[in-house]
Design a protein around this motif. Structure first.
Motif, short mmCIF file in Angstrom:
data_model
loop_
_atom_site.label_atom_id
_atom_site.label_comp_id
_atom_site.label_asym_id
_atom_site.label_seq_id
_atom_site.Cartn_x
_atom_site.Cartn_y
_atom_site.Cartn_z
N LYS A 217 16.76 -1.84 21.11
CA LYS A 217 17.38 -3.07 20.58
C LYS A 217 18.03 -3.86 21.72
O LYS A 217 17.91 -5.09 21.77
CB LYS A 217 18.44 -2.69 19.54
CG LYS A 217 17.89 -2.16 18.23
CD LYS A 217 17.45 -3.23 17.26
CE LYS A 217 18.62 -3.88 16.57
NZ LYS A 217 18.17 -4.84 15.53
N GLN A 218 18.69 -3.15 22.63
CA GLN A 218 19.35 -3.80 23.76
C GLN A 218 18.32 -4.43 24.69
O GLN A 218 18.51 -5.55 25.19
CB GLN A 218 20.20 -2.78 24.53
CG GLN A 218 21.09 -3.40 25.60
CD GLN A 218 22.09 -4.39 25.03
OE1 GLN A 218 22.83 -4.08 24.11
NE2 GLN A 218 22.11 -5.61 25.59
N THR A 219 17.21 -3.74 24.90
CA THR A 219 16.13 -4.27 25.74
C THR A 219 15.56 -5.55 25.15
O THR A 219 15.28 -6.51 25.89
CB THR A 219 14.99 -3.22 25.90
OG1 THR A 219 15.52 -2.06 26.52
CG2 THR A 219 13.84 -3.76 26.72
N ILE A 220 15.42 -5.59 23.84
CA ILE A 220 14.91 -6.80 23.16
C ILE A 220 15.88 -7.97 23.36
O ILE A 220 15.47 -9.09 23.69
CB ILE A 220 14.68 -6.51 21.65
CG1 ILE A 220 13.47 -5.58 21.49
CG2 ILE A 220 14.45 -7.81 20.87
CD1 ILE A 220 13.30 -5.03 20.08
N GLU A 221 17.17 -7.70 23.17
CA GLU A 221 18.19 -8.75 23.37
C GLU A 221 18.17 -9.27 24.81
O GLU A 221 18.22 -10.48 25.05
CB GLU A 221 19.57 -8.21 23.02
CG GLU A 221 19.81 -8.04 21.53
CD GLU A 221 21.22 -7.51 21.24
OE1 GLU A 221 22.11 -7.74 22.08
OE2 GLU A 221 21.40 -6.87 20.19
N ASP A 222 18.11 -8.34 25.78
CA ASP A 222 18.11 -8.72 27.19
C ASP A 222 16.86 -9.54 27.55
O ASP A 222 16.94 -10.54 28.28
CB ASP A 222 18.19 -7.48 28.07
CG ASP A 222 19.52 -6.74 27.94
OD1 ASP A 222 20.47 -7.34 27.41
OD2 ASP A 222 19.59 -5.57 28.37
N SER A 223 15.72 -9.11 27.01
CA SER A 223 14.46 -9.81 27.30
C SER A 223 14.46 -11.22 26.72
O SER A 223 14.00 -12.18 27.36
CB SER A 223 13.27 -9.02 26.74
OG SER A 223 13.18 -7.75 27.34
N LEU A 224 14.99 -11.37 25.52
CA LEU A 224 15.07 -12.69 24.89
C LEU A 224 16.01 -13.61 25.68
O LEU A 224 15.75 -14.82 25.82
CB LEU A 224 15.55 -12.56 23.44
CG LEU A 224 14.53 -11.97 22.45
CD1 LEU A 224 15.19 -11.68 21.10
CD2 LEU A 224 13.35 -12.93 22.25
N ALA A 225 17.11 -13.02 26.20
CA ALA A 225 18.06 -13.80 27.00
C ALA A 225 17.40 -14.29 28.29
O ALA A 225 17.59 -15.45 28.71
CB ALA A 225 19.28 -12.95 27.32
N ILE A 226 16.61 -13.45 28.91
CA ILE A 226 15.90 -13.84 30.14
C ILE A 226 14.91 -14.96 29.85
O ILE A 226 14.80 -15.94 30.61
CB ILE A 226 15.16 -12.61 30.74
CG1 ILE A 226 16.19 -11.62 31.33
CG2 ILE A 226 14.17 -13.04 31.84
CD1 ILE A 226 15.60 -10.28 31.74
N LEU A 227 14.20 -14.85 28.73
CA LEU A 227 13.22 -15.89 28.37
C LEU A 227 13.91 -17.23 28.09
O LEU A 227 13.34 -18.30 28.31
CB LEU A 227 12.41 -15.44 27.14
CG LEU A 227 11.40 -14.32 27.40
CD1 LEU A 227 10.79 -13.83 26.09
CD2 LEU A 227 10.28 -14.80 28.34
N ASP A 228 15.15 -17.17 27.59
CA ASP A 228 15.90 -18.40 27.32
C ASP A 228 16.42 -19.06 28.60
O ASP A 228 16.48 -20.28 28.71
CB ASP A 228 17.11 -18.08 26.40
CG ASP A 228 16.68 -18.03 24.94
OD1 ASP A 228 15.58 -18.52 24.63
OD2 ASP A 228 17.45 -17.48 24.12
N GLU A 229 16.79 -18.20 29.56
CA GLU A 229 17.50 -18.72 30.73
C GLU A 229 16.64 -18.83 31.99
O GLU A 229 16.94 -19.64 32.87
CB GLU A 229 18.69 -17.79 31.04
CG GLU A 229 19.71 -17.70 29.90
CD GLU A 229 20.63 -16.51 30.03
OE1 GLU A 229 20.56 -15.81 31.08
OE2 GLU A 229 21.42 -16.25 29.10
N GLU A 230 15.61 -18.00 32.08
CA GLU A 230 14.85 -17.90 33.33
C GLU A 230 13.69 -18.89 33.38
O GLU A 230 12.97 -19.08 32.41
CB GLU A 230 14.31 -16.45 33.46
CG GLU A 230 13.65 -16.15 34.78
CD GLU A 230 14.60 -16.25 35.94
OE1 GLU A 230 14.31 -17.10 36.82
OE2 GLU A 230 15.62 -15.52 36.00
N SER A 231 13.53 -19.53 34.54
CA SER A 231 12.41 -20.48 34.71
C SER A 231 11.30 -19.89 35.58
O SER A 231 10.15 -20.36 35.54
CB SER A 231 12.92 -21.78 35.34
OG SER A 231 13.54 -21.51 36.59
#
Length: 358
Positions: A55-69
């Protein structure tokens, strides 16, 4: 479900703290009980911790997709996200199965009773083959097998045999073997080459402990006699064989496998306790008919569960519609695939029943 898992995780952590206390190690009975509880909870806790990590990995991955270019970082995040989502579904199903109500007898040793059925001498030969199948399976698992009672025929068959299997979780695995086993083959004595159908019944009973079954002395008759059968220095020379008759149920136990009368008496009483305990379990299952129907072949002893067809080299388990073309390997004790399929089918039925109730 997740509230329950959080409670179990909290309880597990408290349990580990308790086990580290010096006073607990000095109390063997309490220490053994707590270690057993810890061992039972370990698979659930491990799966839940992995679930939370996913669950934490999913949250972290979604955050990266939102912020990372950066495209490379985004691709790595997508890969991790897909893997975690896939694993999350698997873990959720695993946790549901781990949280299913556990049979209190699952961890016990078992006493298995095999009786030749229809088919005369051919049925006795088949019963002996099924006995050897279980002995070989137990050896593969590293379990101990001890014969308690055997009524052998002169040409290698067995009219009946009772034996104990000692090993971790023996009942949880072997309980799926209860029922009628059927063989189809041409007997060696058949001159016309006709296929004969014979049967034997298998009853798998959890070992009863002294505290679970009370046997009143006035309900028992004990007879001692000389053992009979093949070989052995004490056969027909000492009164080592023991026969127990339990008046209330009519159960008769005969034990002669040991040279000592005391040892045969102990085996006979162990078998009697288990049979009486099994009678109580059967009554309970009859009262809970719906629960019994939800299980895969762990209740009805008259149910035909499996056919061993020699001409086609196949074994068919009728409860789960499983057919395997490796008869020789199965009779040599390679039955894990069948047992695993029965366990999976049983769990699926129980899960479906729980979902219907919810």
């Amino acid at each position: 479900m997740f509230d329950k898992l959080e409670d179990l995780l909290h309880h597990y952590e408290e349990l580990m703290n308790t086990l580290s206390e010096p006073d607990v190690a000095n109390d063997p009975n309490r220490f053994r009980k707590l270690m057993k509880e810890q061992s039972d909870l370990q698979p659930i806790v491990d799966a839940y911790k992995e679930y939370k990590a996913c669950k934490q990995t999913i949250e972290d991955s979604l955050a990266i997709l939102d912020e990372e270019s950066d495209e490379e970082m985004r691709e790595l995040a997508k890969e991790e996200l897909n893997e975690a989502k896939s694993r999350l579904g698997e873990l959720e199903q695993k946790l549901k199965i781990l949280l299913l109500p556990k049979d209190p007898n699952d961890d016990k040793n078992v006493i298995v009773e095999i009786r030749a059925g229809a088919g005369g001498e051919e049925a006795a030969l088949f019963a002996a083959e099924i006995y050897r199948m279980y002995v070989h399976y137990a050896e593969r698992r590293g379990w101990k097998v001890e014969t308690l009672e055997a009524d052998e025929t002169g040409i290698g068959g067995m009219k009946s045999v009772n034996f104990m299997v000692t090993g971790a979780g023996a009942y949880s695995v072997l309980k799926y073997e209860s029922g009628v086993h059927r063989v189809q083959r041409v007997p060696e004595t058949e001159s016309q080459g006709r296929i004969q159908t014979s049967t034997c019944s298998v009853a798998v009973m959890p070992e009863a402990e002294d505290v679970e079954v009370h046997i009143d002395d006035k309900d028992i008759r004990i007879d001692v006699m000389r053992a009979s059968g093949n070989g052995g220095q004490c056969v027909n020379t000492t009164d080592s064989a023991v026969r127990l008759t339990h008046y209330p149920t009519g159960i008769v136990i005969y034990s002669q496998t040991e040279k000592s009368q005391i040892q045969n008496k102990e085996k006979a009483f162990a078998l009697l306790r288990t049979k009486l305990y099994d009678l109580e379990l059967q009554k309970k299952q009859d009262a809970e008919s719906e629960e019994r129907r939800s299980q895969i072949g762990t209740g009805d002893r008259s149910e035909k569960i499996r056919t061993y067809n020699f001409p086609q080299g196949r074994v068919t388990d009728h409860r789960i519609n499983l057919t395997l073309y490796k008869l020789d390997k199965i009779l040599d004790g390679d039955i894990q695939e069948i047992i695993d399929a029965c366990i999976a089918a049983d769990q699926a039925k129980k899960l479906a029943k729980m979902q219907d109730e919810n």
